[in-house]
Scaffold this active site. Structure first.
Site, PDB file in Angstrom:
ATOM      1  N   LYS A  45       8.844  -0.029   4.438  1.00  0.00           N
ATOM      2  CA  LYS A  45      10.230  -0.850   4.007  1.00  0.00           C
ATOM      3  C   LYS A  45      11.438  -0.059   4.386  1.00  0.00           C
ATOM      4  O   LYS A  45      12.474  -0.933   4.945  1.00  0.00           O
ATOM      5  CB  LYS A  45      10.230  -0.693   2.160  1.00  0.00           C
ATOM      6  N   ARG A 116      12.970   2.349  -4.991  1.00  0.00           N
ATOM      7  CA  ARG A 116      11.679   1.821  -4.328  1.00  0.00           C
ATOM      8  C   ARG A 116      10.835   2.600  -3.557  1.00  0.00           C
ATOM      9  O   ARG A 116      11.278   3.253  -2.929  1.00  0.00           O
ATOM     10  CB  ARG A 116      12.301   0.562  -3.595  1.00  0.00           C
ATOM     11  N   GLY A 125       1.982  -3.432  -4.759  1.00  0.00           N
ATOM     12  CA  GLY A 125       1.756  -3.192  -6.193  1.00  0.00           C
ATOM     13  C   GLY A 125       1.157  -1.914  -6.513  1.00  0.00           C
ATOM     14  O   GLY A 125       0.958  -1.577  -7.529  1.00  0.00           O
ATOM     15  N   MET A 127       2.551   1.215  -6.024  1.00  0.00           N
ATOM     16  CA  MET A 127       3.516   2.283  -6.623  1.00  0.00           C
ATOM     17  C   MET A 127       4.538   1.381  -7.149  1.00  0.00           C
ATOM     18  O   MET A 127       4.750   0.372  -7.395  1.00  0.00           O
ATOM     19  CB  MET A 127       4.033   3.057  -5.222  1.00  0.00           C
ATOM     20  N   ARG A 368       8.436  -7.364   6.226  1.00  0.00           N
ATOM     21  CA  ARG A 368       7.248  -6.613   6.932  1.00  0.00           C
ATOM     22  C   ARG A 368       6.585  -7.753   7.592  1.00  0.00           C
ATOM     23  O   ARG A 368       6.385  -8.896   7.285  1.00  0.00           O
ATOM     24  CB  ARG A 368       6.450  -5.784   5.971  1.00  0.00           C
ATOM     25  N   HIS A 486      -0.324 -11.029  -7.200  1.00  0.00           N
ATOM     26  CA  HIS A 486      -0.918  -9.847  -6.870  1.00  0.00           C
ATOM     27  C   HIS A 486      -2.390 -10.464  -6.530  1.00  0.00           C
ATOM     28  O   HIS A 486      -2.652  -9.993  -5.302  1.00  0.00           O
ATOM     29  CB  HIS A 486      -1.280  -9.000  -7.816  1.00  0.00           C
ATOM     30  N   SER A 810     -30.035   2.252  27.020  1.00  0.00           N
ATOM     31  CA  SER A 810     -29.497   1.477  25.866  1.00  0.00           C
ATOM     32  C   SER A 810     -29.662   2.263  24.736  1.00  0.00           C
ATOM     33  O   SER A 810     -30.395   3.005  24.257  1.00  0.00           O
ATOM     34  CB  SER A 810     -30.456   0.096  25.705  1.00  0.00           C
ATOM     35  N   CYS A 877     -27.379  -0.957  21.597  1.00  0.00           N
ATOM     36  CA  CYS A 877     -28.213  -1.956  21.062  1.00  0.00           C
ATOM     37  C   CYS A 877     -28.213  -1.656  19.399  1.00  0.00           C
ATOM     38  O   CYS A 877     -28.968  -2.551  18.671  1.00  0.00           O
ATOM     39  CB  CYS A 877     -29.487  -2.339  21.400  1.00  0.00           C
ATOM     40  N   TYR A 897     -22.173  -3.057  28.309  1.00  0.00           N
ATOM     41  CA  TYR A 897     -22.158  -3.973  27.415  1.00  0.00           C
ATOM     42  C   TYR A 897     -22.384  -3.238  26.108  1.00  0.00           C
ATOM     43  O   TYR A 897     -22.991  -2.226  26.023  1.00  0.00           O
ATOM     44  CB  TYR A 897     -23.256  -5.095  27.819  1.00  0.00           C
TER      45      TYR A 897
HETATM   46  P1  ADP Z   1       7.296  -3.657  -3.944  1.00  0.00           P
HETATM   47  O1  ADP Z   1       6.836  -2.778  -3.061  1.00  0.00           O
HETATM   48  O2  ADP Z   1       6.127  -3.596  -5.044  1.00  0.00           O
HETATM   49  O3  ADP Z   1       7.376  -5.202  -3.450  1.00  0.00           O
HETATM   50  P2  ADP Z   1       9.936  -3.501  -4.151  1.00  0.00           P
HETATM   51  O4  ADP Z   1      10.741  -1.951  -3.872  1.00  0.00           O
HETATM   52  O5  ADP Z   1       9.894  -4.392  -2.887  1.00  0.00           O
HETATM   53  O6  ADP Z   1       8.518  -3.182  -4.651  1.00  0.00           O
HETATM   54  O7  ADP Z   1      10.732  -4.018  -5.347  1.00  0.00           O
HETATM   55  C1  ADP Z   1      10.250  -5.196  -6.121  1.00  0.00           C
HETATM   56  C2  ADP Z   1      11.337  -6.215  -6.415  1.00  0.00           C
HETATM   57  O8  ADP Z   1      12.518  -5.658  -6.936  1.00  0.00           O
HETATM   58  C3  ADP Z   1      11.801  -6.806  -5.010  1.00  0.00           C
HETATM   59  O9  ADP Z   1      11.098  -8.078  -4.485  1.00  0.00           O
HETATM   60  C4  ADP Z   1      13.135  -7.376  -5.275  1.00  0.00           C
HETATM   61  O10 ADP Z   1      12.957  -8.675  -5.848  1.00  0.00           O
HETATM   62  C5  ADP Z   1      13.492  -6.577  -6.228  1.00  0.00           C
HETATM   63  N1  ADP Z   1      14.773  -5.653  -5.834  1.00  0.00           N
HETATM   64  C6  ADP Z   1      14.283  -4.538  -5.086  1.00  0.00           C
HETATM   65  N2  ADP Z   1      15.512  -3.744  -4.607  1.00  0.00           N
HETATM   66  C7  ADP Z   1      16.399  -4.546  -4.993  1.00  0.00           C
HETATM   67  C8  ADP Z   1      17.862  -4.474  -5.114  1.00  0.00           C
HETATM   68  N3  ADP Z   1      18.445  -3.624  -4.127  1.00  0.00           N
HETATM   69  N4  ADP Z   1      18.389  -5.571  -5.568  1.00  0.00           N
HETATM   70  C9  ADP Z   1      17.921  -6.317  -6.308  1.00  0.00           C
HETATM   71  N5  ADP Z   1      16.401  -6.501  -6.445  1.00  0.00           N
HETATM   72  C10 ADP Z   1      16.185  -5.739  -5.943  1.00  0.00           C
HETATM   73 MG    MG Z   2       8.696  -5.544  -2.228  1.00  0.00          MG
END
Ligand code: ADP
Ligand code: MG
Ligand code: MG
Length: 943
Positions: A45, A116, A125, A127, A368, A486, A810, A877, A897
């Site tokens: 990220k 984040r 989801g 962390m 990503r 999810h 083989s 094999c 092979y």
């Molecule tokens: P995950 O890895 O679980 O997707 P994120 O760190 O991407 O967690 O955060 C989840 C959500 O929180 C993002 O999809 C976004 O909508 C919101 N978010 C994250 N950073 C910001 C930010 N700087 N401003 C507004 N919303 C944010």
């Molecule tokens: Mg995210």
């Protein structure tokens, strides 16, 4: 001189080491300390936030605390490096400068932060994230004043206390609660105040104020402490929570499933907040630059007006399709479509993005490479080559080898679907067809699957806690949640069939029932889901093969016209161009050979001959042979088997049409052919006219304490050379028949379980003698090879001696693994789990080659074999021939092979091609290589 230079160098080194390590990397306003290639240090990220900033996309400023801090944290009893705080302060200052707001400002607009997580690979989801950090009773007022939007300010504050209370302070559901405690507070507040369930965005400023007070009380009750007011205390708490979430249960389960080492650690991203919840001109969404379920070139995703990002994925409100944004926020939508192009052009792959629109302006929050189904991967790759975004080699690499068999997976039988009634409809989130017994909770689903049941996991919505159940299930059905929920995310990644957001499905956890289409299904009843169409059916529906199977194997013209079929064939052509290592198949019947050849097998790597002794009345002749008291009687019995085997071999040679066939001589211990119950023994006694006592005695004599290491393999034909003689005769007479009919043949006779050169020598002598006799008697000539399996450690380490007599090796890696590890494959069930969980086996060694141990034996054998016989033909094999990692290892060894079961042939071809592309041994041009192979073919034809 030299020493002086050295001291100068040392001094410089010392000075450098005194400078504190850089733990914080900032980005913003078009500049960044890091970039997209620094995923190890910054996490996926963080690295991509920097990269997007550098290519000029609108990304709110922020900084990344590196994964090294995470490692430090766990190495130092959960404490931080001393310099971290000052570097974070500098990071916040940088953001303040860029944004023009102050963190904790109780006068003007306060800078609010998102904290984040972000590991090297995305772990959806797993962390936690905390948004709106920096709010307290004072800053919420200044925010309200600065924006002139009290509802918005208090909405943020309420969200913040809830997220922080959950993630950082641990105010979570206890085992005897049904509801998340914060959600419970909201629900009862709404019921009390409005008498109905309104959406969160309809809550007024007053409502949110009341909820903030209630939340704070909840925190105090549960933790015994007040909610922290100090923004810096909040920030340090949130960062710490992200680092500790690296070791939470669900993250550990996830890492184990995907083989992510714990040592990688996570980074923490601290970013300025942008707000999707300021009103109807704002919103938040997630999107893929192309459709990750079927590969279509269209923006795909979800969006909510007046919402913060968490709302979209949390399933609190059901989001709209992202296309709807064109109407709600046309300007921002246009910008998003532009960003989509820029991202694909820059990253040269389909991107999965998160974004927020604040008062009409688009901000990018994440990108990503998008997870995708095998079908989407195939189409993405083919399309992007056509669009000249990537070359053919990249296209080959873009198809995950371990997912390829999803394309071969069955779909529901069309006739059955026509008859069946749809009981509910949802979103097609993971393509394919699945029928199974329904279970409403992950533990029970897992337990049922462990008992061998086919299971469908049915949930209102899934959460990371359900992961084990999702892994165990054939398919996943949820009542709520969109295509980026999810359930959908995880299903796509694992290649599970998934229908989500099927609102007509009423999941009753308490009574363990599912109501849909006016019917009630109990746990253990069957449902069927079609993840390509998004439909749900009652009962179990029959399935039919995929269009790739019908096109390739059954030669159906209609299937061959489909795009998916053509892309698949194209992919396989690229694979052929990429590598010299061939793929053969393990096949015992003409039918299996035909299928494998359709998938591109270049011959047979292993024909097991034991089944040829079982069918029809052959078994009686075999039993007579085993019960015979002398050589003459044995030969008499074997003579009866000869014509059967000859016919079987002829069929296989014919199906191969000149492709080589490795045929293994009889391998299993003889007792497997004798009846073991009293009645069966009496029956046999009557049919073949021997005393039942003789049979019982023979069964008794043949009993072995450890048959795996007993009288089997070439040991049988050492004791009874006439068995090898008969089999060789059958093979060569079938070959002679082929030659006479103009069918080319290339038999390779393989002696099993050789550990001593002398064992092989004795057998080879027989085989050559028989070959000459047959050629003389039939007056034909044919080429053949004699070689051996390398499947016991002694055979591997004396491969030079063995190679004196073997024209090919083989690797029989099933037995080689058993004998090298001293582990019986059939008896490992009782400890396999504890061995994987304790990281003793990185993977099941019978599924994926133990390259360090067993692999080393193979290396020795390859080297010693070649030292004696340069150009000795080498193959594998064992089951491992169809496992991508093992195939990569075989490529490194330079085997000629790999051989695997017919349906794994495409997987092995893809893995082999990828190994060659990755180590640079694949040719640059796909076309040239293709021409070469056609030239060879025409040459052959001319001959
Ligand atoms: P995950 O890895 O679980 O997707 P994120 O760190 O991407 O967690 O955060 C989840 C959500 O929180 C993002 O999809 C976004 O909508 C919101 N978010 C994250 N950073 C910001 C930010 N700087 N401003 C507004 N919303 C944010
Ligand atoms: Mg995210
Ligand atoms: Mg074996």
């Amino acid at each position: 001189m030299a020493t002086r230079k050295k001291t100068a160098k040392n001094a410089a080194k010392k000075a450098a080491s005194k400078k504190a390590p850089k733990y914080v990397y900032t980005w913003g306003a078009g500049k960044a300390d890091g970039h997209g290639k620094m995923k190890e240090l910054l996490g996926g990220k963080g690295a991509n936030l920097a990269e997007m900033t550098l290519i000029g996309l609108p990304v709110p400023s922020g900084f990344t605390i590196t994964t090294e801090v995470c490692t430090y944290y766990y190495d130092h009893k959960r404490t931080y490096p001393k310099v971290l705080r000052s570097q974070m302060e500098a990071g916040v200052a940088n953001m303040e400068k860029i944004m023009g707001y102050k963190f904790g400002d109780a006068e003007g607009f306060p800078l609010l932060l998102a904290v984040r997580s972000g590991a090297r690979d995305s772990m959806p989801g797993m962390m936690d994230t905390v948004l709106n950090l920096g709010l307290n009773d004072a800053t919420v007022e200044s925010l309200a004043k600065a924006t002139d939007n009290e509802r918005f300010a208090w909405d943020c504050y309420r969200r913040f206390i809830q997220m922080y209370g959950d993630v950082v302070l641990g105010v979570q559901k206890t085992p005897d609660e049904d509801h998340e405690p914060f959600e419970h507070v909201i629900e009862s507040y709404k019921a009390k105040t409005y008498g109905e369930d309104i959406v969160d965005s309809e809550l007024t400023a007053e409502d949110n104020k009341a909820l903030v007070a209630a939340f704070k009380k909840l925190v105090l009750d549960r933790t015994g402490q007040g909610f922290p007011d100090c923004p810096w205390e909040q920030l340090e708490g949130a960062a710490g929570a992200v680092f500790s979430s690296w070791m939470n249960d669900r993250a550990i389960v996830y890492r184990r499933k995907y083989g992510i080492p714990a040592a990688w650690g996570t980074a923490v991203n601290v970013q300025a907040m942008v707000f999707g919840n300021t009103g109807s001109n704002s919103g938040s969404g997630v999107a893929f630059t192309r459709n990750p379920a079927n590969g279509e070139n269209e923006l795909y995703g979800e969006f909510l007006v007046n919402a913060q990002g968490e709302d979209v994925v949390a399933g609190v409100r059901t989001p709209d399709a992202v296309a709807g944004m064109a109407e709600a926020l046309p300007k921002a939508f246009k910008d998003l479509m532009k960003v989509r192009k820029i991202l694909e052009k820059h990253f040269k792959d389909v991107q999965d993005v998160e974004f927020t629109i604040q008062d009409g302006k688009l901000y990018m929050l994440q990108t990503r490479n998008g997870k995708r189904t095998a079908a989407a991967a195939l189409k993405f790759a083919a399309d992007m080559v056509k669009e000249k975004l990537i070359d053919w080699q990249t296209a080959v690499l873009r198809n995950p080898a371990d997912q390829l068999d999803q394309l071969l997976a069955p779909v529901f039988d069309v006739a059955e679907v026509k008859k069946a009634t749809i009981i509910a409809k949802g979103l097609p989130a993971g393509p394919g067809a699945a029928s199974g017994k329904i279970y409403l909770n992950a533990d029970r689903a897992e337990a049922a699957a462990n008992k061998g049941e086919k299971v469908l996991l049915v949930r209102v919505e899934t959460s990371p806690e359900d992961l084990r159940g999702m892994i165990a299930a054939e398919g996943i059905l949820t009542a709520r949640g969109g295509v980026s929920s999810h359930a959908a995310l995880v299903a796509r990644q694992m290649g599970k069939v998934c229908v989500c957001g099927a609102s007509g499905v009423d999941v009753d956890y308490e009574n363990k029932t599912v109501k849909a289409g006016g019917q009630v299904f109990k746990e253990g009843d069957f449902l069927s889901i079609d993840g390509t169409a998004g439909t749900v059916y009652g009962g179990a529906l029959a399935t039919e093969p995929s269009e790739i199977i019908t096109g390739l194997i059954h030669g159906k013209k209609a299937s061959q016209k489909t795009e998916k079929y053509q892309n698949f064939v194209q992919l396989m052509e690229w694979c052929a161009a990429a590598t010299k290592m061939g793929v053969r198949t393990n096949a015992d019947t003409p039918e299996q050979v035909k299928n494998a050849v359709a998938f591109g097998a270049e011959g047979i790597g292993l024909t097991r001959t034991e089944h040829m002794f079982f069918e029809g009345d052959r078994i009686d002749a075999m039993r007579q042979m085993i019960l015979a008291e002398n050589e003459i009687d044995r030969k008499k019995a074997l003579k009866k088997l000869l014509p059967h085997q000859r016919k079987d071999f002829f069929g296989i040679f014919k199906a191969l049409d000149g492709k080589p066939a490795t045929i293994r001589l009889l391998d299993p211990p003889l007792h497997e052919f004798l009846p073991h119950t009293k009645e069966q023994q009496m029956d046999l006694a009557r049919t073949i006219g021997v005393k039942v006592e003789t049979i019982m005695q023979r069964v008794h004599d043949l009993h072995e304490f450890n048959p795996m290491l007993g009288h089997r393999g070439c040991r049988l034909a050492i004791s009874y050379p006439e068995i090898a003689e008969m089999q060789a005769q059958a093979i060569f007479e079938a070959a002679a028949q082929c030659v006479k009919k103009g069918i080319p043949v290339e038999p390779e006779v393989m002696v099993p379980l050789v550990g001593y050169a002398r064992e092989l020598e004795l057998q080879v002598n027989i085989i050559h003698r028989v070959a000459e006799e047959v050629m003389a008697a039939k007056d034909v000539k044919f080429k053949y090879l004699v070689g051996t399996m390398i499947e016991v450690p002694r055979g591997a380490v004396t491969a030079d001696e063995i190679a004196e007599h073997a024209q090919f090796f083989s690797f029989g890696t099933n037995d080689l693994t058993q004998t090298a590890l001293g582990v019986s494959r059939d008896d490992m069930g009782s400890f396999l789990n504890s061995y994987t969980e304790n990281d003793i086996y990185p993977k099941n060694p019978f599924a994926s080659l133990d390259t360090t141990g067993v692999g080393q034996l193979m290396e020795i054998a390859v080297e010693k074999g070649r030292s004696v016989r340069n150009g000795i033909k080498l193959g594998i094999c064992g089951e491992h021939g169809g496992d991508p990692d093992s195939v990569t290892f075989c490529h490194k060894l330079g085997l000629n092979y790999v051989s695997c079961s017919p349906y794994r042939v495409p997987v092995a071809r893809l893995a082999a091609a990828q190994a060659a592309i990755n180590d640079g041994s694949a040719p640059k041009a796909a076309r040239k290589a293709k021409k070469k192979s056609t030239r060879k073919a025409t040459k052959k034809a001319k001959k």
